[in-house]
Scaffold this active site. Structure first.
Site, PDB file in Angstrom:
ATOM      1  CG  ASP A 401      -1.530   1.240   1.561  1.00  0.00           C
ATOM      2  OD1 ASP A 401      -2.309   1.675   0.708  1.00  0.00           O
ATOM      3  OD2 ASP A 401      -1.275   1.814   2.643  1.00  0.00           O
ATOM      4  CG  ASP A 597      -4.176  -0.703   3.255  1.00  0.00           C
ATOM      5  OD1 ASP A 597      -4.720  -0.345   2.193  1.00  0.00           O
ATOM      6  OD2 ASP A 597      -3.278  -0.068   3.813  1.00  0.00           O
TER       7      ASP A 597
HETATM    8  P1  ADP Z   1      -3.676   4.366  -0.195  1.00  0.00           P
HETATM    9  O1  ADP Z   1      -4.335   3.280  -0.948  1.00  0.00           O
HETATM   10  O2  ADP Z   1      -2.493   4.932  -0.936  1.00  0.00           O
HETATM   11  O3  ADP Z   1      -3.338   4.022   1.215  1.00  0.00           O
HETATM   12  P2  ADP Z   1      -6.250   5.581   0.471  1.00  0.00           P
HETATM   13  O4  ADP Z   1      -6.979   4.387  -0.036  1.00  0.00           O
HETATM   14  O5  ADP Z   1      -6.269   5.828   1.921  1.00  0.00           O
HETATM   15  O6  ADP Z   1      -4.738   5.586  -0.081  1.00  0.00           O
HETATM   16  O7  ADP Z   1      -6.831   6.866  -0.219  1.00  0.00           O
HETATM   17  C1  ADP Z   1      -6.825   7.015  -1.620  1.00  0.00           C
HETATM   18  C2  ADP Z   1      -7.062   8.450  -2.030  1.00  0.00           C
HETATM   19  O8  ADP Z   1      -8.359   8.853  -1.607  1.00  0.00           O
HETATM   20  C3  ADP Z   1      -6.113   9.431  -1.406  1.00  0.00           C
HETATM   21  O9  ADP Z   1      -4.955   9.589  -2.166  1.00  0.00           O
HETATM   22  C4  ADP Z   1      -6.943  10.697  -1.378  1.00  0.00           C
HETATM   23  O10 ADP Z   1      -6.903  11.299  -2.642  1.00  0.00           O
HETATM   24  C5  ADP Z   1      -8.344  10.192  -1.163  1.00  0.00           C
HETATM   25  N1  ADP Z   1      -8.775  10.234   0.240  1.00  0.00           N
HETATM   26  C6  ADP Z   1      -9.069   9.172   1.022  1.00  0.00           C
HETATM   27  N2  ADP Z   1      -9.468   9.563   2.235  1.00  0.00           N
HETATM   28  C7  ADP Z   1      -9.391  10.912   2.253  1.00  0.00           C
HETATM   29  C8  ADP Z   1      -9.661  11.919   3.245  1.00  0.00           C
HETATM   30  N3  ADP Z   1     -10.084  11.624   4.475  1.00  0.00           N
HETATM   31  N4  ADP Z   1      -9.470  13.197   2.885  1.00  0.00           N
HETATM   32  C9  ADP Z   1      -9.050  13.523   1.660  1.00  0.00           C
HETATM   33  N5  ADP Z   1      -8.780  12.624   0.709  1.00  0.00           N
HETATM   34  C10 ADP Z   1      -8.944  11.331   0.982  1.00  0.00           C
HETATM   35 MG    MG Z   2      -2.914   3.320   3.459  1.00  0.00          MG
END
Ligand code: ADP
Ligand code: MG
Length: 700
Positions: A401, A597
């Protein structure tokens, strides 16, 4: 499964892995018990049952019938006449057994001396009653176990040896019989010693557990036992004392050695408001702490429990070894019978019976697993079971991730780009207010930026989070959305520039209309490139970055790291990707930060959670938890697994070859019973020596 309960009882007297499986069978046979895990390392049984209540006395009886003991809870508390009596009996038994062992040793020396021609046929002059006394005194505990087991229709490794000793007596070889028994005891000691050694790492951890706390009650400080502590207590910790609870600092400032949990010896600074963990030690400065979790609920308590239970999560190698042990004894008995029938040589038969009967097969896996899991936990790498070591050893795909896992997880706001009819402060204010209740790292970054600009935030009237996308909230009656910008939404030129520079772009909308963009970027953990190349060196060919972030950002990062990537994923897409790999026959390890995740971590063959001390989700959800924010623990997990499995295979191969050689030499009358008996206790020590290499891991 619907209404299953769990109970733990301590079990004493288990000296080898074989014993653990006897106890498990005995407990599983009790009415109402569904099944049980018996932990050799922790000396206890975890019993699962679905009846209303389970009577401990039934368990105690079943365990006693199998030849082991469930101590009474108040044991050792008061010295009653009864226990004084049993202590006397115990002393007598120990004295007898010492007599048996010492004289056994003397006999052995005499026999070997005679062999070497030092004495002239002394052995013949040793009266049979001395040999018998040695035999009975030294062999008493063994005979008792063998007979109890025989009455229950069970055959132990010692059963064959006992038959061998009896056969030697019948053949008039009293001295041989006594020496065989002597070596059986020696073998027992070797096994106990081996098991005790392997428990060493676990005991080390347990010895760090706090037992007392200094509390403030009615303005006075007093020291109380941990049992007497409640969540209402304020705890005071002086420099150098172990913090007794998980809690929050309400006064004071200190640097804390958190190595008990993270294995990291660099102290961290804490002050008012900081979370602190049980078993860690503040240096230079004392703290007042509000108690939040006590005893087994603390992070440290959980780590201990998980290390203990790691042993119960048996590996397939162990199961194969158990099965093999089941066939092994009958095969040895058959070889002994064949030897007697074809050669008529009673002594060769005795030699066959005694040479190959040790617990070595049963010990081969658990000793290595115990050693590795214990040593790793001491360095902040929590592996929750032998089976995960085995899976890690075979794994060939690593999925990672991005946010919070590859990156440090505290993104900073780089720039706010408002649309024409808005301004920077409004965009940031609305976004940070809307994010007030979000746990996401980006939300934290927005709140920090707002605080730096002294914005006073609003309280949202409604709040909803959409994992992997963003959040929706109502602030001052306006519908605010903060999150991923869709591919169809093109921002001003500046936004495209920031995106090309690797920033993550967040769009803020008010009542459905975009009012601005916020560019945030997070730092990649500095050790990641080195860790990934170490992972590749360990034979994990396929490494892929999975992220919910935008394609451009992900592409840039994966290019620098030299890995493949898939972007714009929702949590369910990550599960699907794990499944795709699995369907193609790959063994998948997934590293995540444990929150959004979690489903993918569960789907992966081994889920690894990145998490600093205390993140419950990380410690609970994954199969392997990194208690220290250090990516090098990821390749370490693979290399610990590979080394452990190498040691396990070595142990099993060594025992097999050794026993095969011993059996052949004995069957052809080349190995006399006395040497056969001596030879029998060696494989355990070999396994110990081989496995204890795992206690001294080089990396971490
Ligand atoms: P990753 O898979 O890299 O861990 P996430 O699944 O947590 O990332 O989030 C994916 C995308 O969704 C982030 O890059 C962001 O653009 C958006 N996002 C998710 N949660 C939030 C939040 N609480 N505030 C702003 N953007 C968010
Ligand atoms: Mg993450």
């Amino acid at each position: 499964m619907n209404d299953q309960r769990k109970m733990e009882v301590p079990v004493r007297g288990m000296d080898c892995a074989e014993c653990a499986s006897h106890v498990r069978k005995a407990i599983s046979g009790v009415d109402g018990v569904d099944d049980a895990d018996v932990l050799l390392g922790a000396e206890k049984a975890v019993i699962r049952f679905s009846v209303e209540t389970l009577d401990v006395s039934h368990i105690r009886k079943a365990v006693a019938d199998a030849g082991y003991e469930v101590p009474h809870e108040n044991e050792g508390a008061g010295d009653t006449d009864n226990s004084a009596q049993s202590r006397g009996a115990k002393l007598t038994r120990q004295a007898l057994s010492l007599f048996g062992v010492v004289f056994g040793a003397v006999l052995f020396i005499v026999v070997v001396g005679e062999w070497l021609g030092l004495f002239d046929a002394v052995t013949r002059h040793i009266p049979w009653y001395i040999a018998l006394a040695v035999l009975l005194a030294g062999g008493y505990p063994i005979f008792r176990n063998v007979i109890t087991a025989a009455l229950r229709g069970r055959v132990l490794a010692h059963t064959l040896m006992t038959v061998g000793a009896v056969a030697a007596m019948v053949a008039g070889e009293w001295v041989t019989a006594a020496i065989v028994v002597f070596f059986m005891r020696l073998g027992d000691y070797a096994e106990q010693f081996t098991a005790e050694k392997a428990r060493g790492a676990l005991h080390n951890l347990e010895s760090m557990a706090p037992r007392q706390a200094r509390v403030e009650r009615d303005g006075e400080e007093e020291v109380v036992d941990l049992d007497a502590l409640t969540l209402e207590d304020t705890v005071v910790v002086r420099p150098g004392e172990r913090i007794p609870v998980d809690g929050t600092v309400i006064a004071g400032h200190a640097t804390i050695d958190q190595s008990a949990i993270t294995g990291e010896s660099m102290p961290v600074d804490v002050g008012t408001g900081a979370s602190v963990y049980a078993a860690t030690i503040p240096q230079l400065g004392s703290l007042r702490i509000r108690t939040e979790r006590i005893g087994s609920d603390t992070t440290f308590g959980k780590v201990i429990r998980m290390v203990e239970e790691a042993e119960a999560n048996q590996s397939d190698v162990q199961r194969v070894a158990d099965k093999f042990s089941g066939y092994y004894l009958p095969v040895v008995a058959a070889i002994a019978a064949a030897t007697f029938i074809f050669s008529g040589d009673a002594l060769a038969t005795v030699a066959v019976l005694v040479v190959a009967c040790s617990c070595a097969f049963a010990l081969a896996t658990p000793i290595a697993v115990l050693a590795s899991v214990g040593a790793a936990a001491g360095h902040g790498l929590l592996i929750k079971g032998g089976k995960y070591l085995e899976t890690l050893d075979r794994a060939d795909v690593l999925l990672v991730d991005k946010t919070g896992t590859l990156t440090i997880g505290s993104p900073r706001v780089r720039e706010v780009v408002p649309t024409e009819d808005s301004d920077e402060r409004e965009v940031l204010n609305l976004a940070a207010s809307a994010e007030r209740y979000s746990e996401h790292p980006i939300a934290e970054g927005l709140r920090t930026a707002a605080a730096e600009q002294d914005l006073s935030l609003e309280r949202p009237e409604e709040f909803e989070s959409v994992p992997g996308v963003g959040i929706r909230a109502v602030v001052n009656g306006k519908n605010i959305e903060v999150g991923k910008s869709g591919p169809d939404l093109r921002g001003p030129q500046r936004v495209e520039e920031l995106k090309a520079d690797g920033a993550t772009i967040i769009v803020v909308t008010k009542d459905g209309t975009p009012i601005g963009f916020i560019a945030v970027s997070d730092q990649v953990r500095e050790e990641v490139p080195q860790a990934l190349s170490a992972v590749r060196d360990l034979g994990i060919d396929s490494v892929e970055l999975l992220t919910g972030d935008a394609e451009d950002t992900a592409a840039r990062l994966s290019a620098t790291l030299g890995v493949r990537h898939r972007a714009e994923l929702l949590p369910e897409d990550k599960i699907r990707i794990v499944q795709e790999y699995q369907e193609k026959g790959h063994i998948v390890v997934m590293v995540g930060d444990g929150v959004n995740d979690a489903p993918a971590l569960a789907q992966a063959d081994v889920g690894m959670a990145m998490g600093a001390a205390g993140t419950d989700v990380a410690v609970e959800a994954a199969d392997v938890a990194l208690l220290r924010d250090d990516w090098m623990l990821v390749p370490d997990a693979f290399s610990v697994a590979k080394r452990t499995l190498r040691v396990v295979r070595g142990n099993i191969g060594f025992t097999a070859a050794y026993n095969l050689a011993g059996l052949s030499l004995a069957a052809f009358g080349i190995l006399p019973p006395i040497l056969a008996a001596a030879a029998q206790s060696l494989p355990d020590l070999g396994i110990l020596a081989n496995s204890s290499r795992l206690l001294r891991q080089k990396s971490y």
